[in-house]
Write a protein that holds these residues in place. Structure first.
Motif, PDB file in Angstrom:
ATOM      1  N   GLY A  15       0.907  -1.116  -0.101  1.00  0.00           N
ATOM      2  CA  GLY A  15      -0.033   0.051  -0.062  1.00  0.00           C
ATOM      3  C   GLY A  15       0.650   1.198   0.017  1.00  0.00           C
ATOM      4  N   LEU A  16       1.897   1.156   0.959  1.00  0.00           N
ATOM      5  CA  LEU A  16       2.870   2.280   0.765  1.00  0.00           C
ATOM      6  C   LEU A  16       3.627   2.547  -0.351  1.00  0.00           C
ATOM      7  CD1 LEU A  16       4.472   1.819   4.354  1.00  0.00           C
ATOM      8  CD2 LEU A  16       2.913   3.839   3.608  1.00  0.00           C
ATOM      9  N   ALA A  17       4.107   1.713  -1.268  1.00  0.00           N
ATOM     10  CA  ALA A  17       4.636   1.630  -2.591  1.00  0.00           C
ATOM     11  C   ALA A  17       3.744   2.050  -3.371  1.00  0.00           C
ATOM     12  CB  ALA A  17       5.084   0.182  -3.072  1.00  0.00           C
ATOM     13  N   LEU A  18       2.421   1.705  -3.620  1.00  0.00           N
ATOM     14  CA  LEU A  18       1.518   2.281  -4.539  1.00  0.00           C
ATOM     15  C   LEU A  18       1.089   3.723  -4.286  1.00  0.00           C
ATOM     16  CD1 LEU A  18      -1.159  -0.735  -4.659  1.00  0.00           C
ATOM     17  CD2 LEU A  18       1.005  -0.474  -6.192  1.00  0.00           C
ATOM     18  N   ARG A  19       0.832   4.067  -3.188  1.00  0.00           N
ATOM     19  CA  ARG A  19       0.298   5.407  -2.704  1.00  0.00           C
ATOM     20  C   ARG A  19       1.652   6.203  -2.887  1.00  0.00           C
ATOM     21  NH1 ARG A  19      -4.837   5.471  -1.160  1.00  0.00           N
ATOM     22  NH2 ARG A  19      -5.772   3.196  -0.518  1.00  0.00           N
ATOM     23  N   LEU A  20       2.566   6.059  -2.331  1.00  0.00           N
ATOM     24  CA  LEU A  20       3.561   7.048  -2.580  1.00  0.00           C
ATOM     25  C   LEU A  20       4.185   7.283  -4.036  1.00  0.00           C
ATOM     26  CD1 LEU A  20       5.683   5.636   0.360  1.00  0.00           C
ATOM     27  CD2 LEU A  20       4.445   7.937   0.297  1.00  0.00           C
ATOM     28  N   ALA A  21       4.280   6.028  -4.644  1.00  0.00           N
ATOM     29  CA  ALA A  21       4.677   6.184  -6.018  1.00  0.00           C
ATOM     30  C   ALA A  21       3.521   7.141  -6.843  1.00  0.00           C
ATOM     31  CB  ALA A  21       4.744   4.850  -6.684  1.00  0.00           C
ATOM     32  N   LYS A  22       2.407   6.809  -6.466  1.00  0.00           N
ATOM     33  CA  LYS A  22       1.368   7.728  -7.314  1.00  0.00           C
ATOM     34  C   LYS A  22       1.388   9.309  -6.961  1.00  0.00           C
ATOM     35  CE  LYS A  22      -2.752   6.178  -8.616  1.00  0.00           C
ATOM     36  NZ  LYS A  22      -2.625   5.644 -10.060  1.00  0.00           N
ATOM     37  N   LEU A  23       1.744   9.360  -5.760  1.00  0.00           N
ATOM     38  CA  LEU A  23       2.031  10.892  -5.334  1.00  0.00           C
ATOM     39  C   LEU A  23       3.342  11.448  -6.098  1.00  0.00           C
ATOM     40  CD1 LEU A  23       1.249  10.719  -1.483  1.00  0.00           C
ATOM     41  CD2 LEU A  23      -0.071  11.866  -3.494  1.00  0.00           C
ATOM     42  N   GLY A  24       4.239  10.670  -6.865  1.00  0.00           N
ATOM     43  CA  GLY A  24       5.280  11.120  -7.393  1.00  0.00           C
ATOM     44  C   GLY A  24       6.706  11.057  -6.472  1.00  0.00           C
ATOM     45  N   TYR A  25       6.487  10.388  -5.185  1.00  0.00           N
ATOM     46  CA  TYR A  25       7.913   9.922  -4.716  1.00  0.00           C
ATOM     47  C   TYR A  25       8.500   8.825  -5.514  1.00  0.00           C
ATOM     48  CZ  TYR A  25       5.896  12.682  -0.904  1.00  0.00           C
ATOM     49  OH  TYR A  25       5.459  13.708   0.007  1.00  0.00           O
ATOM     50  N   GLU A  26       9.779   8.827  -5.222  1.00  0.00           N
ATOM     51  CA  GLU A  26      10.680   7.808  -5.887  1.00  0.00           C
ATOM     52  C   GLU A  26      10.661   6.598  -4.785  1.00  0.00           C
ATOM     53  OE1 GLU A  26      15.048   7.406  -7.839  1.00  0.00           O
ATOM     54  OE2 GLU A  26      14.319   9.189  -7.781  1.00  0.00           O
ATOM     55  N   VAL A  27      10.077   5.558  -5.055  1.00  0.00           N
ATOM     56  CA  VAL A  27       9.860   4.340  -4.356  1.00  0.00           C
ATOM     57  C   VAL A  27      10.891   3.126  -4.645  1.00  0.00           C
ATOM     58  CG1 VAL A  27       8.178   2.546  -3.511  1.00  0.00           C
ATOM     59  CG2 VAL A  27       7.526   4.977  -3.720  1.00  0.00           C
ATOM     60  N   LEU A  28      11.607   2.896  -3.541  1.00  0.00           N
ATOM     61  CA  LEU A  28      12.561   1.869  -3.494  1.00  0.00           C
ATOM     62  C   LEU A  28      12.042   0.786  -2.645  1.00  0.00           C
ATOM     63  CD1 LEU A  28      15.797   3.975  -2.845  1.00  0.00           C
ATOM     64  CD2 LEU A  28      14.486   3.781  -5.061  1.00  0.00           C
ATOM     65  N   VAL A  29      11.734  -0.355  -3.420  1.00  0.00           N
ATOM     66  CA  VAL A  29      11.303  -1.484  -2.753  1.00  0.00           C
ATOM     67  C   VAL A  29      12.389  -2.407  -2.283  1.00  0.00           C
ATOM     68  CG1 VAL A  29       9.734  -3.557  -2.730  1.00  0.00           C
ATOM     69  CG2 VAL A  29       9.062  -1.608  -3.945  1.00  0.00           C
ATOM     70  N   GLY A  30      12.513  -2.460  -0.784  1.00  0.00           N
ATOM     71  CA  GLY A  30      13.688  -3.444  -0.569  1.00  0.00           C
ATOM     72  C   GLY A  30      13.177  -4.614  -0.087  1.00  0.00           C
ATOM     73  N   SER A  31      14.352  -5.579  -0.109  1.00  0.00           N
ATOM     74  CA  SER A  31      13.909  -7.152   0.228  1.00  0.00           C
ATOM     75  C   SER A  31      15.243  -7.640   0.535  1.00  0.00           C
ATOM     76  CB  SER A  31      13.122  -7.596  -0.975  1.00  0.00           C
ATOM     77  OG  SER A  31      13.549  -9.157  -0.920  1.00  0.00           O
ATOM     78  N   ARG A  32      14.751  -8.697   1.178  1.00  0.00           N
ATOM     79  CA  ARG A  32      16.396  -9.593   1.640  1.00  0.00           C
ATOM     80  C   ARG A  32      17.088  -9.977   0.265  1.00  0.00           C
ATOM     81  NH1 ARG A  32      13.552 -13.691   5.740  1.00  0.00           N
ATOM     82  NH2 ARG A  32      12.023 -13.101   4.223  1.00  0.00           N
ATOM     83  N   SER A  33      15.945 -10.079  -0.679  1.00  0.00           N
ATOM     84  CA  SER A  33      16.605 -10.528  -2.214  1.00  0.00           C
ATOM     85  C   SER A  33      16.246  -9.461  -3.364  1.00  0.00           C
ATOM     86  CB  SER A  33      15.962 -11.981  -2.345  1.00  0.00           C
ATOM     87  OG  SER A  33      15.692 -11.952  -3.749  1.00  0.00           O
ATOM     88  N   ASP A  34      17.300  -9.357  -3.849  1.00  0.00           N
ATOM     89  CA  ASP A  34      17.235  -8.213  -5.118  1.00  0.00           C
ATOM     90  C   ASP A  34      16.410  -8.647  -5.950  1.00  0.00           C
ATOM     91  OD1 ASP A  34      18.318  -5.529  -6.463  1.00  0.00           O
ATOM     92  OD2 ASP A  34      18.817  -7.537  -7.878  1.00  0.00           O
ATOM     93  N   GLU A  35      16.417 -10.156  -6.287  1.00  0.00           N
ATOM     94  CA  GLU A  35      15.401 -10.365  -7.441  1.00  0.00           C
ATOM     95  C   GLU A  35      13.806 -10.363  -6.695  1.00  0.00           C
ATOM     96  OE1 GLU A  35      15.987 -14.675  -8.001  1.00  0.00           O
ATOM     97  OE2 GLU A  35      14.793 -14.672  -9.678  1.00  0.00           O
ATOM     98  N   LYS A  36      13.554 -10.655  -5.622  1.00  0.00           N
ATOM     99  CA  LYS A  36      12.222 -10.443  -5.148  1.00  0.00           C
ATOM    100  C   LYS A  36      11.845  -9.006  -5.224  1.00  0.00           C
ATOM    101  CE  LYS A  36       9.354 -11.762  -1.094  1.00  0.00           C
ATOM    102  NZ  LYS A  36       9.419 -12.109   0.228  1.00  0.00           N
ATOM    103  N   GLY A  37      12.810  -8.209  -4.417  1.00  0.00           N
ATOM    104  CA  GLY A  37      12.592  -6.813  -4.485  1.00  0.00           C
ATOM    105  C   GLY A  37      12.009  -6.374  -6.291  1.00  0.00           C
ATOM    106  N   LYS A  38      12.719  -6.590  -6.837  1.00  0.00           N
ATOM    107  CA  LYS A  38      12.548  -6.307  -8.413  1.00  0.00           C
ATOM    108  C   LYS A  38      11.044  -6.730  -9.050  1.00  0.00           C
ATOM    109  CE  LYS A  38      17.168  -5.058 -10.124  1.00  0.00           C
ATOM    110  NZ  LYS A  38      17.618  -4.400  -8.812  1.00  0.00           N
ATOM    111  N   LYS A  39      10.952  -8.071  -8.699  1.00  0.00           N
ATOM    112  CA  LYS A  39       9.747  -8.840  -9.055  1.00  0.00           C
ATOM    113  C   LYS A  39       8.358  -8.012  -8.414  1.00  0.00           C
ATOM    114  CE  LYS A  39       7.654 -13.212  -8.857  1.00  0.00           C
ATOM    115  NZ  LYS A  39       6.370 -13.095  -8.098  1.00  0.00           N
ATOM    116  N   LEU A  40       8.589  -7.900  -6.943  1.00  0.00           N
ATOM    117  CA  LEU A  40       7.431  -7.316  -6.468  1.00  0.00           C
ATOM    118  C   LEU A  40       7.363  -5.728  -6.948  1.00  0.00           C
ATOM    119  CD1 LEU A  40       5.386  -8.380  -4.472  1.00  0.00           C
ATOM    120  CD2 LEU A  40       7.304  -9.729  -4.887  1.00  0.00           C
ATOM    121  N   ALA A  41       8.453  -5.087  -7.328  1.00  0.00           N
ATOM    122  CA  ALA A  41       8.412  -3.617  -7.733  1.00  0.00           C
ATOM    123  C   ALA A  41       7.807  -3.475  -8.817  1.00  0.00           C
ATOM    124  CB  ALA A  41       9.887  -2.987  -7.586  1.00  0.00           C
ATOM    125  N   SER A  42       7.944  -4.639  -9.865  1.00  0.00           N
ATOM    126  CA  SER A  42       7.474  -4.662 -11.022  1.00  0.00           C
ATOM    127  C   SER A  42       5.842  -4.846 -11.059  1.00  0.00           C
ATOM    128  CB  SER A  42       8.068  -5.727 -12.019  1.00  0.00           C
ATOM    129  OG  SER A  42       7.487  -6.033 -12.954  1.00  0.00           O
TER     130      SER A  42
END
Ligand SMILES: NC(=O)c1ccc[n+]([C@@H]2O[C@H](COP(=O)([O-])OP(=O)(O)OC[C@H]3O[C@@H](n4cnc5c(N)ncnc54)[C@H](OP(=O)(O)O)[C@@H]3O)[C@@H](O)[C@H]2O)c1
Length: 211
Positions: A15-42
Motif C-alpha cells: 500500500g505504501l509503495a502504490l500510494r507514495l509512487a502515485k504521489l510522485g515519490y521515488e519508491v525503492l522496494v527493499g527485500s532480503r533478495s534483490d530479485e524479489k525486490g525487483k519482482k514485486l516492484a514490477s
C-alpha cells in the motif's frame, strides 16, 4: 524524494509503495533478495501505473532519503542493525507493532526499551518517527479506498516528524502529533486493541478517527 520500503514486498509495503509512487515519490522496494525486490516492484508498477524500483535492503537503504521499516517486528531490529551505517542521519519510520497471540486475543509485547520504535532508535543513528501502526494493510493497498483516517505519530526530531506528517497528509491521512518517541508504546499498542475489537465484534480492517 527517495523513500525506501525495507521489506516492502509484504502487506504494508504494498500500500505504501502504490500510494507514495502515485504521489510522485521515488519508491525503492527493499527485500532480503534483490530479485524479489525487483519482482514485486514490477508488479506494483503495473498497478500504480508509474515506475517503482526494487533492490536488496542494503542498496535501498543506501540510495534513500527516508526508510520505512516494513518488516515483522521480530526481525526488524537485526535488519536495522545490519543497515545502521547506510541509514545514518536519515529519517527512519517505525510502523512496528510488537504483539503476540494469546488464547482468543492479541496482546502488546512490552520491550525493555519501552517500545519497538525506541529500540530502533537505540540501534540506529537516525531520526526515528513512529507511525502507521493503525493502518489496515489490505484496505490501504486498495487504491479505490479513501484513506481519510487519523494517523497518530511520535518522535523526538520535530523536522523529521513534520516531513513524515506532510507525506501522510498527501496520502489523505490526518497526521496527529502524539508527542515524543517515549510515548510510542501507546501508539503501537493501539493495534492489538483494534484487532481484538474487530475479531470479537465481527468487524474488518478497522482503523481510527478521533472525533
Ligand atoms: N499488516 C498490517 O496491517 C500492518 C499495519 C500496521 C503496521 N504493521 C507493521 O508493519 C510491519 C510489516 O508488516 P507486514 O504485515 O507488511 O509484514 P509481512 O508482510 O509479514 O512481511 C513484510 C516483509 O518482511 C520481510 N521479512 C520477513 N521475514 C524477515 C526476516 N526474518 N528478516 C528480514 N526481513 C524479513 C519479507 O520481505 P523479503 O522476503 O522480501 O525480505 C516480507 O515480505 C510489521 O512490523 C507490522 O507490525 C503492519
Amino acid at each position: 524524494m527517495k523513500i525506501a520500503l525495507l521489506g516492502g514486498t509484504g502487506d504494508l509495503g504494498k500500500g505504501l509503495a502504490l500510494r507514495l509512487a502515485k504521489l510522485g515519490y521515488e519508491v525503492l522496494v527493499g527485500s532480503r533478495s534483490d530479485e524479489k525486490g525487483k519482482k514485486l516492484a514490477s508488479e506494483y508498477s503495473q498497478i500504480a501505473g508509474v515506475e517503482i524500483k526494487g533492490f536488496d535492503n542494503a542498496t535501498a537503504s543506501e540510495l534513500c532519503d527516508i526508510a520505512i521499516l516494513t518488516i515483522p517486528w521480530e526481525y526488524a531490529f537485526d535488519t536495522a542493525a545490519q543497515l545502521k551505517e547506510k541509514l545514518k542521519g536519515k529519517i527512519v519510520v517505525s510502523p512496528l507493532v510488537p504483539m503476540k497471540k494469546e488464547k482468543g486475543y492479541f496482546d502488546y509485547v512490552r520491550l525493555p526499551e519501552g517500545s519497538a520504535a525506541e529500540k530502533v532508535a537505540s540501534i540506529l543513528e537516525s531520526k526515528v518517527v513512529s507511525t502507521f501502526h493503525s493502518v489496515p494493510a489490505e484496505r490501504f493497498a486498495d487504491l479505490n479506498q479513501k484513506v481519510d483516517w487519523d494517523l497518530p505519530m511520535c518522535g523526538d526530531d520535530k523536522e523529521a516528524k513534520e516531513t513524515i506528517a506532510e507525506i501522510a497528509r498527501k496520502m489523505g491521512f490526518r497526521p496527529l502529533d502524539a508527542g515524543p518517541l517515549k510515548v510510542s508504546s501507546l501508539l503501537e499498542s493501539l493495534t492489538p486493541l483494534i484487532i481484538n475489537i474487530a475479531v470479537k465484534n465481527k468487524m474488518h480492517d478497522l482503523t481510527i478517527k478521533f472525533i
